[in-house]
Design a protein around this motif. Structure first.
Motif, PDB file in Angstrom:
ATOM      1  N   PRO A  64      12.516   8.122  -5.908  1.00 39.12           N
ATOM      2  CA  PRO A  64      11.522   7.948  -6.663  1.00 39.12           C
ATOM      3  C   PRO A  64      10.313   7.142  -6.330  1.00 39.12           C
ATOM      4  O   PRO A  64      10.440   6.648  -5.057  1.00 39.12           O
ATOM      5  CB  PRO A  64      12.149   7.110  -8.012  1.00 39.12           C
ATOM      6  CG  PRO A  64      13.192   6.292  -7.114  1.00 39.12           C
ATOM      7  CD  PRO A  64      13.740   7.176  -6.138  1.00 39.12           C
ATOM      8  N   LEU A  65       9.336   6.840  -7.022  1.00 38.11           N
ATOM      9  CA  LEU A  65       8.180   6.126  -6.542  1.00 38.11           C
ATOM     10  C   LEU A  65       8.333   4.589  -6.450  1.00 38.11           C
ATOM     11  O   LEU A  65       8.313   4.053  -5.316  1.00 38.11           O
ATOM     12  CB  LEU A  65       6.961   6.171  -7.565  1.00 38.11           C
ATOM     13  CG  LEU A  65       5.734   5.464  -7.215  1.00 38.11           C
ATOM     14  CD1 LEU A  65       5.215   6.092  -5.794  1.00 38.11           C
ATOM     15  CD2 LEU A  65       4.589   5.323  -8.182  1.00 38.11           C
ATOM     16  N   THR A  68      10.236  10.477 -11.225  1.00 39.51           N
ATOM     17  CA  THR A  68      10.600  11.891 -10.889  1.00 39.51           C
ATOM     18  C   THR A  68      11.401  11.938  -9.334  1.00 39.51           C
ATOM     19  O   THR A  68      10.784  11.168  -8.375  1.00 39.51           O
ATOM     20  CB  THR A  68       9.507  12.602 -10.996  1.00 39.51           C
ATOM     21  OG1 THR A  68       8.700  12.673 -12.158  1.00 39.51           O
ATOM     22  CG2 THR A  68       9.891  14.089 -10.391  1.00 39.51           C
ATOM     23  N   PRO A  69      12.434  12.478  -9.195  1.00 39.90           N
ATOM     24  CA  PRO A  69      13.052  12.558  -7.940  1.00 39.90           C
ATOM     25  C   PRO A  69      12.138  13.336  -6.872  1.00 39.90           C
ATOM     26  O   PRO A  69      11.549  14.320  -7.281  1.00 39.90           O
ATOM     27  CB  PRO A  69      14.453  13.642  -8.230  1.00 39.90           C
ATOM     28  CG  PRO A  69      14.628  13.182  -9.492  1.00 39.90           C
ATOM     29  CD  PRO A  69      13.237  13.155 -10.376  1.00 39.90           C
ATOM     30  N   GLY A  70      12.066  12.507  -5.737  1.00 41.09           N
ATOM     31  CA  GLY A  70      11.092  13.003  -4.779  1.00 41.09           C
ATOM     32  C   GLY A  70       9.677  12.637  -5.014  1.00 41.09           C
ATOM     33  O   GLY A  70       8.791  12.604  -4.050  1.00 41.09           O
ATOM     34  N   ALA A  71       9.390  11.658  -5.998  1.00 36.45           N
ATOM     35  CA  ALA A  71       7.970  11.086  -6.226  1.00 36.45           C
ATOM     36  C   ALA A  71       7.438  10.218  -5.206  1.00 36.45           C
ATOM     37  O   ALA A  71       6.483   9.948  -4.846  1.00 36.45           O
ATOM     38  CB  ALA A  71       7.947  10.368  -7.659  1.00 36.45           C
ATOM     39  N   GLY A  72       8.575   9.278  -4.528  1.00 34.47           N
ATOM     40  CA  GLY A  72       8.228   8.550  -3.543  1.00 34.47           C
ATOM     41  C   GLY A  72       8.154   9.208  -2.255  1.00 34.47           C
ATOM     42  O   GLY A  72       7.943   8.380  -1.242  1.00 34.47           O
ATOM     43  N   ALA A  73       8.209  10.392  -2.018  1.00 37.89           N
ATOM     44  CA  ALA A  73       7.963  11.200  -0.833  1.00 37.89           C
ATOM     45  C   ALA A  73       6.724  10.997  -0.231  1.00 37.89           C
ATOM     46  O   ALA A  73       5.547  10.883  -0.894  1.00 37.89           O
ATOM     47  CB  ALA A  73       8.063  12.781  -0.823  1.00 37.89           C
ATOM     48  N   ALA A  74       6.288  10.773   1.370  1.00 31.38           N
ATOM     49  CA  ALA A  74       5.191  10.429   1.867  1.00 31.38           C
ATOM     50  C   ALA A  74       4.425   9.062   1.302  1.00 31.38           C
ATOM     51  O   ALA A  74       3.438   9.074   1.068  1.00 31.38           O
ATOM     52  CB  ALA A  74       4.369  11.430   1.739  1.00 31.38           C
ATOM     53  N   GLY A  75       5.375   8.186   0.943  1.00 26.27           N
ATOM     54  CA  GLY A  75       4.776   6.850   0.557  1.00 26.27           C
ATOM     55  C   GLY A  75       4.154   6.958  -0.844  1.00 26.27           C
ATOM     56  O   GLY A  75       3.197   6.469  -1.330  1.00 26.27           O
ATOM     57  N   GLY A  76       4.885   7.771  -1.741  1.00 31.06           N
ATOM     58  CA  GLY A  76       4.140   8.212  -3.129  1.00 31.06           C
ATOM     59  C   GLY A  76       3.190   9.109  -3.126  1.00 31.06           C
ATOM     60  O   GLY A  76       2.490   9.456  -4.355  1.00 31.06           O
ATOM     61  N   ASN A  86      15.214   2.044  -4.648  1.00 30.95           N
ATOM     62  CA  ASN A  86      15.459   3.426  -3.769  1.00 30.95           C
ATOM     63  C   ASN A  86      14.103   4.123  -3.528  1.00 30.95           C
ATOM     64  O   ASN A  86      14.157   5.183  -3.219  1.00 30.95           O
ATOM     65  CB  ASN A  86      16.491   4.234  -4.462  1.00 30.95           C
ATOM     66  CG  ASN A  86      16.732   5.506  -3.617  1.00 30.95           C
ATOM     67  OD1 ASN A  86      17.135   5.222  -2.544  1.00 30.95           O
ATOM     68  ND2 ASN A  86      17.153   6.631  -4.168  1.00 30.95           N
ATOM     69  N   GLY A  87      13.000   3.393  -3.849  1.00 27.48           N
ATOM     70  CA  GLY A  87      11.519   3.830  -3.934  1.00 27.48           C
ATOM     71  C   GLY A  87      10.819   4.002  -2.513  1.00 27.48           C
ATOM     72  O   GLY A  87      11.398   3.462  -1.558  1.00 27.48           O
ATOM     73  N   ALA A  88       9.642   4.283  -2.571  1.00 30.61           N
ATOM     74  CA  ALA A  88       8.667   4.307  -1.366  1.00 30.61           C
ATOM     75  C   ALA A  88       8.644   3.156  -0.632  1.00 30.61           C
ATOM     76  O   ALA A  88       8.914   3.074   0.492  1.00 30.61           O
ATOM     77  CB  ALA A  88       7.522   5.027  -1.669  1.00 30.61           C
ATOM     78  N   SER A  89       8.388   2.207  -1.349  1.00 25.18           N
ATOM     79  CA  SER A  89       7.987   0.833  -0.694  1.00 25.18           C
ATOM     80  C   SER A  89       9.188   0.251   0.200  1.00 25.18           C
ATOM     81  O   SER A  89       9.132  -0.169   1.285  1.00 25.18           O
ATOM     82  CB  SER A  89       7.294  -0.061  -1.664  1.00 25.18           C
ATOM     83  OG  SER A  89       6.070   0.299  -2.057  1.00 25.18           O
TER      84      SER A  89
END
Length: 370
Positions: free
Chosen positions: A195-196, A242-250, A200-203
């Motif tokens: 997620p974003l 949303t699952p995947g929202a954190g992809a590529a740093g959000g 477990n998020g992007a950052s």
């Protein structure tokens, strides 16, 4: 015996096609009468455009854009004429090759260039845009991309925020462009399910991998949280979980929020394009691979998805890889794993010998099958 060879890239060492060719050469030495088909795969990460281009008869196009640290670059994307579709990767403008040790502060890294690429594709007449999200060095939630598309980010005093990600902590409102985007649909092809926000998020997960310090990670998290809050309030959409929202740093979150994109597993997008399921049905043995087979592989990466698809179709799936971490879940997923990196050699030596090592991996698999 029919053998399908469908590896991902060996990052920084071999393209998916090069790796497949070397593995196939090794198998043929042992099983010269085997029928071998080579089908490179990808999962939304680096190499996705190349695989899609080969599979769908696309053409490479170039445009001027800016990289993650605002330097002018010539970026490439794939144009699919009949589909009026552009396929591009964030790594083309904000990936590892553009990293500059002297300027690679993650808080200044921007996705502005991918927005420029999207605009260039629309000038060519794109009705659909597919963005592969793997391999980025950014963590701005699509802030830069949105600015390239005409969105304006303002603080409480009406001062426009234009650069650093941590500026978003002062974000008060977002002004939409005067004209809506001209494409009909956009797809964010994600290679992770994070997620974003959150642990477990992007950052927190990917920030340190991109050079974020212990002090920077909380600032990045707060900036993205503020961005998500303002978007939810003003746009009426909230994709932070949303699952995947954190992809590529959000960037996936930004594509959904600013462009109305749908998010799909990158492997699914590529698999449909190359007709992978049909090819697996028509073969006896499936071989896949990547540079490092580890627990992250299980989170939507191509080799694991090839294995899951193959198992569902009743096929044995083997992996020829550089290294593996011995995760028991991987051992259970594959019928056999052949790690080719030589522990007696340095990383540089293993890289230089990659073609020979992959051929040897193919030979070892061939002997096993024999």
């Amino acid at each position: 015996m029919k053998i399908l060879i469908a590896p991902d890239k060996f990052k920084g060492v071999q393209t998916a096609r090069e790796a497949a060719g070397n593995i196939a050469a090794g198998i043929r030495e042992v099983l010269p009468r085997a029928s071998i088909e080579v089908v490179p795969v990808a999962d939304g990460g680096e190499g996705t455009t190349e695989v899609m281009c080969d599979a769908l008869g696309g053409a490479w196009r170039q445009c001027l854009a800016h990289d993650a640290w605002d330097r002018s670059v010539t970026a490439r994307y794939v144009w699919l004429e009949e589909k009026e579709t552009a396929v591009m990767e964030i790594s083309a403008v904000a990936g590892g090759p553009h990293r500059d040790a002297a300027r690679c502060d993650i808080e200044t890294a921007t996705t502005f260039g991918i927005g420029e690429m999207m605009l260039a594709a629309t000038e060519r007449g794109a009705r659909e845009i597919v963005v592969g999200l793997g391999g980025s060095v950014t963590n701005d939630g699509g802030f830069g991309m949105a600015r390239a598309l005409g969105f304006r980010f303002l603080d409480a005093d009406g001062v426009e925020l234009k650069r650093n990600v941590d500026e978003l902590q002062r974000l008060d409102r977002i002004e939409k462009p005067s004209r809506p985007h001209p494409w009909l649909s956009a797809i964010a092809a994600a290679d992770v399910r994070n997620p974003l926000l959150g642990e477990n998020g992007a950052s927190w997960v990917f920030g340190p991998q991109k050079g974020a310090s212990a002090d920077q990670v909380p600032r990045l998290e707060e900036a993205l949280k503020r961005l998500a809050n303002v978007i939810a309030r003003d746009f009426g959409v909230d994709y932070r979980s949303t699952p995947g929202a954190g992809a590529a740093g959000g960037l996936a979150f930004g594509l959904m929020s600013f462009c109305g994109a749908s998010i799909r597993p990158g492997f699914e997008v590529v698999s449909e394009a190359i007709g992978l399921e049909s090819k697996i049905r028509g073969t006896d043995i499936v071989v896949t691979g990547e540079g490092s087979l580890d627990r992250q592989t299980l989170e939507g990466k191509a080799p694991a998805e090839v294995a899951r698809l193959g198992r569902r179709l009743g096929k044995r799936v083997f992996a020829v890889v550089g290294r593996t971490d011995g995760d028991v879940r991987l051992e259970e997923l594959f019928a056999g794993i052949f790690a080719v990196a030589d522990p007696a050699l340095s990383e540089e030596e293993n890289i230089s010998r990659a073609p020979d090592l992959l051929r040897e991996g193919g030979r070892q698999l061939g002997k096993f099958l024999l």
